[in-house]
Design a protein around this motif. Structure first.
Motif, PDB file in Angstrom:
ATOM      1  N   ALA A 162      -3.315  15.080  -6.417  1.00 43.85           N
ATOM      2  CA  ALA A 162      -4.491  15.502  -5.663  1.00 43.85           C
ATOM      3  C   ALA A 162      -5.199  14.296  -5.048  1.00 43.85           C
ATOM      4  CB  ALA A 162      -5.442  16.267  -6.582  1.00 43.85           C
ATOM      5  N   GLN A 163      -5.482  14.388  -3.761  1.00 40.42           N
ATOM      6  CA  GLN A 163      -6.217  13.356  -3.040  1.00 40.42           C
ATOM      7  C   GLN A 163      -5.534  11.980  -3.174  1.00 40.42           C
ATOM      8  OE1 GLN A 163      -9.130  14.784  -1.573  1.00 40.42           O
ATOM      9  NE2 GLN A 163      -9.028  13.031  -0.206  1.00 40.42           N
ATOM     10  N   GLN A 164      -4.226  11.974  -3.186  1.00 40.36           N
ATOM     11  CA  GLN A 164      -3.502  10.703  -3.308  1.00 40.36           C
ATOM     12  C   GLN A 164      -3.726   9.859  -2.061  1.00 40.36           C
ATOM     13  OE1 GLN A 164       1.132   9.576  -3.156  1.00 40.36           O
ATOM     14  NE2 GLN A 164       0.632  10.854  -4.929  1.00 40.36           N
ATOM     15  N   LEU A 165      -4.190   8.634  -2.270  1.00 35.79           N
ATOM     16  CA  LEU A 165      -4.451   7.713  -1.172  1.00 35.79           C
ATOM     17  C   LEU A 165      -3.166   7.030  -0.733  1.00 35.79           C
ATOM     18  CD1 LEU A 165      -7.649   5.990  -2.653  1.00 35.79           C
ATOM     19  CD2 LEU A 165      -7.565   7.959  -1.094  1.00 35.79           C
ATOM     20  N   ILE A 166      -3.124   6.551   0.507  1.00 38.01           N
ATOM     21  CA  ILE A 166      -1.952   5.830   1.002  1.00 38.01           C
ATOM     22  C   ILE A 166      -1.650   4.609   0.127  1.00 38.01           C
ATOM     23  CG2 ILE A 166      -1.098   4.401   2.912  1.00 38.01           C
ATOM     24  CD1 ILE A 166      -0.707   7.301   3.485  1.00 38.01           C
ATOM     25  N   PRO A 167      -2.651   3.824  -0.304  1.00 36.82           N
ATOM     26  CA  PRO A 167      -2.333   2.722  -1.229  1.00 36.82           C
ATOM     27  C   PRO A 167      -1.697   3.227  -2.525  1.00 36.82           C
ATOM     28  CG  PRO A 167      -4.499   2.393  -0.279  1.00 36.82           C
ATOM     29  CD  PRO A 167      -4.066   3.767   0.117  1.00 36.82           C
ATOM     30  N   ALA A 190      -3.254  11.552   4.350  1.00 45.23           N
ATOM     31  CA  ALA A 190      -4.217  10.674   3.676  1.00 45.23           C
ATOM     32  C   ALA A 190      -4.663   9.510   4.543  1.00 45.23           C
ATOM     33  CB  ALA A 190      -3.619  10.142   2.369  1.00 45.23           C
ATOM     34  N   MET A 191      -4.029   9.287   5.676  1.00 49.58           N
ATOM     35  CA  MET A 191      -4.468   8.205   6.560  1.00 49.58           C
ATOM     36  C   MET A 191      -5.899   8.418   7.044  1.00 49.58           C
ATOM     37  SD  MET A 191      -2.367   5.642   7.062  1.00 49.58           S
ATOM     38  CE  MET A 191      -2.770   4.957   8.677  1.00 49.58           C
ATOM     39  N   GLN A 192      -6.357   9.667   7.014  1.00 50.23           N
ATOM     40  CA  GLN A 192      -7.709   9.953   7.509  1.00 50.23           C
ATOM     41  C   GLN A 192      -8.794   9.556   6.509  1.00 50.23           C
ATOM     42  OE1 GLN A 192      -8.559  14.431   7.327  1.00 50.23           O
ATOM     43  NE2 GLN A 192      -6.353  14.349   7.030  1.00 50.23           N
ATOM     44  N   GLN A 193      -8.412   9.284   5.243  1.00 55.21           N
ATOM     45  CA  GLN A 193      -9.410   8.914   4.230  1.00 55.21           C
ATOM     46  C   GLN A 193      -8.825   7.829   3.343  1.00 55.21           C
ATOM     47  OE1 GLN A 193     -11.474  12.081   1.989  1.00 55.21           O
ATOM     48  NE2 GLN A 193     -11.003  10.895   0.167  1.00 55.21           N
ATOM     49  N   ILE A 194      -9.286   6.624   3.510  1.00 54.71           N
ATOM     50  CA  ILE A 194      -8.662   5.495   2.824  1.00 54.71           C
ATOM     51  C   ILE A 194      -9.323   5.163   1.494  1.00 54.71           C
ATOM     52  CG2 ILE A 194     -10.030   3.615   3.825  1.00 54.71           C
ATOM     53  CD1 ILE A 194      -6.189   3.767   3.273  1.00 54.71           C
ATOM     54  N   GLU A 195     -10.562   5.613   1.283  1.00 54.84           N
ATOM     55  CA  GLU A 195     -11.258   5.339   0.031  1.00 54.84           C
ATOM     56  C   GLU A 195     -11.392   6.629  -0.786  1.00 54.84           C
ATOM     57  OE1 GLU A 195     -11.889   2.374  -0.850  1.00 54.84           O
ATOM     58  OE2 GLU A 195     -11.674   1.308   1.065  1.00 54.84           O
ATOM     59  N   TYR A 253      -1.288  -0.558   4.183  1.00 55.76           N
ATOM     60  CA  TYR A 253      -0.420   0.021   3.157  1.00 55.76           C
ATOM     61  C   TYR A 253       0.711   0.853   3.758  1.00 55.76           C
ATOM     62  CZ  TYR A 253      -2.982  -1.774  -0.778  1.00 55.76           C
ATOM     63  OH  TYR A 253      -3.525  -2.643  -1.713  1.00 55.76           O
ATOM     64  N   LEU A 254       0.498   1.401   4.931  1.00 56.02           N
ATOM     65  CA  LEU A 254       1.608   2.056   5.614  1.00 56.02           C
ATOM     66  C   LEU A 254       2.673   1.013   5.965  1.00 56.02           C
ATOM     67  CD1 LEU A 254       2.709   4.699   6.709  1.00 56.02           C
ATOM     68  CD2 LEU A 254       1.427   4.298   8.833  1.00 56.02           C
ATOM     69  N   ASP A 255       2.238  -0.171   6.392  1.00 53.79           N
ATOM     70  CA  ASP A 255       3.169  -1.274   6.634  1.00 53.79           C
ATOM     71  C   ASP A 255       3.900  -1.673   5.350  1.00 53.79           C
ATOM     72  OD1 ASP A 255       2.621  -1.492   9.349  1.00 53.79           O
ATOM     73  OD2 ASP A 255       1.133  -3.084   9.087  1.00 53.79           O
ATOM     74  N   LYS A 256       3.166  -1.725   4.248  1.00 58.13           N
ATOM     75  CA  LYS A 256       3.785  -2.095   2.979  1.00 58.13           C
ATOM     76  C   LYS A 256       4.863  -1.091   2.580  1.00 58.13           C
ATOM     77  CE  LYS A 256      -0.068  -4.577   0.712  1.00 58.13           C
ATOM     78  NZ  LYS A 256       0.692  -5.703   0.114  1.00 58.13           N
TER      79      LYS A 256
END
Length: 355
Positions: A84-89, A113-118, A218-221
């Motif tokens: 749930a609510q997993q962030l890109i990082p 999740a790119m729309q919400q990073i925190e 983090y998308l780059d990572k």
């Protein structure tokens, strides 16, 4: 110091450590009742088979794609490490964590999740991070995604965080003290209830449609780690009607995918092709698919995954036996939920009732 004193000290230390461990196990949430999402991440470690496809992301991953359906129709082996609510990082660190156990042929990343990073809630962080086994990946995930009011020490020693849960203890805390029951099907959250899509709040204009730099970092990572390991990366947007996936966001992801030669599958653009009926294929009013919708999305994804180089393993005798067992449990769960919903009009477990 004589040997008897050594033994007494050692025994006392064992009793203290054992008691603290048992107390922690009792007080940490089990996620076996109405809310099961906190159990999803940890279930991965119990599955000893390998998976050609790793699916990462938030609810748009674990509620919209069925690994069993991918197997039945295309012979693709997969697992969803969604939460749930997993962030890109967090998706990145879960990829790192998974690579400690296996190297999939492809990664399908939900990009909503790119729309919400925190993070907006400690509860969501706990649902992702607590289930990870301890490793450098987990430590970095905690340090880089915990909220300002959270503390690393409370992740290292969960008893410090949950010591006041005494009043919330239930029979489930005793019933699942040693281990819980499976809550997913290879990471998929199966729901057979139906609630047609209704009216949504009016779409709001995005003040700043540009994704934040940390998201791209983090998308780059993720992309670079996949390249390093020879893994095919694919980006995915689920056919969820709400929250709105703005065209400005869609363009940015399409541009990113085009720049790096990454397949981008936006299922929102193919709703008719997929055959989704929002009167019957969603369990929560159009936010996510139920099992009938998820099976349609999986059927739609299958050919694209095979084109990306994944193999059909249905003729592999060992995998056929393994997945036959998975199919049986999946179909039994689906049939039971379908029957209950037909009789009651709702599913007792997810309505908070005892079953």
């Amino acid at each position: 110091m004589d040997s008897r004193k050594h033994i007494r000290i050692f025994t006392a230390a064992l009793i203290i450590v054992g008691s603290l461990t048992a107390l922690t196990r009792l007080l940490v949430p089990k996620y076996m009742g109405q809310v099961t999402e906190g159990a999803f991440i940890g279930e991965y470690y119990a599955d000893k088979s390998s998976h050609d496809l790793l699916i990462l992301g938030d609810c748009e991953a674990y509620e919209n794609i069925s690994p069993v359906a991918l197997w039945k129709e295309y012979g693709i082996t997969s697992w969803i490490r969604g939460s749930a609510q997993q962030l890109i990082p967090q998706s990145y660190y879960l990829l790192e964590d998974t690579l400690r156990y296996e190297t999939p042929k492809a990664v399908l990343l939900s990009i909503s999740a790119m729309q919400q990073i925190e993070q907006v809630s400690e509860t969501y962080n706990r649902m992702t991070l607590d289930g990870m086994r301890w490793s450098g990946a987990k430590l970095m995930a905690i340090q880089n995604t915990m909220m300002p009011e959270e503390h690393l020490i409370e992740y290292v020693f969960p008893l410090l965080r949950f010591h006041s849960r005494w009043s919330d203890l239930s029979q489930d805390d005793l019933r699942y003290f040693f281990h819980g029951n499976p809550t997913t099907h290879n990471g998929y959250y199966l729901r057979a209830d139906v609630r047609p899509a209704g009216e949504f709040p009016e779409e709001r204009r995005v003040r700043n449609p540009e994704f934040e730099a940390k998201g791209y970092e983090y998308l780059d990572k993720i992309r670079e780690l996949c390249d390093k390991k020879g893994i095919k990366l694919m980006l995915f947007k689920a056919p969820s009607l709400y929250p709105v996936w703005h065209e400005e966001w869609n363009i940015q992801i399409a541009d990113y995918a085009g720049t790096y030669g990454i397949p981008y599958i936006n299922a929102l653009e193919d709703i008719e092709k997929i055959g989704i009926d929002f009167d019957t294929d969603t369990y929560d009013g159009g936010l996510h698919m139920n099992v009938y919708g998820a099976e349609k999305v999986s059927s739609y994804l299958g050919p694209r995954l095979l084109e990306a180089g994944l193999k059909d393993h249905r003729k592999d005798p060992e995998l056929a036996v393994l997945w036959s067992d998975k199919e049986k449990r999946y179909e039994a769960d689906k049939a039971a939920q379908t029957k209950e919903f037909a009789e009651k009009g709702y599913l007792a477990k997810f309505a908070g009732e005892d079953t």
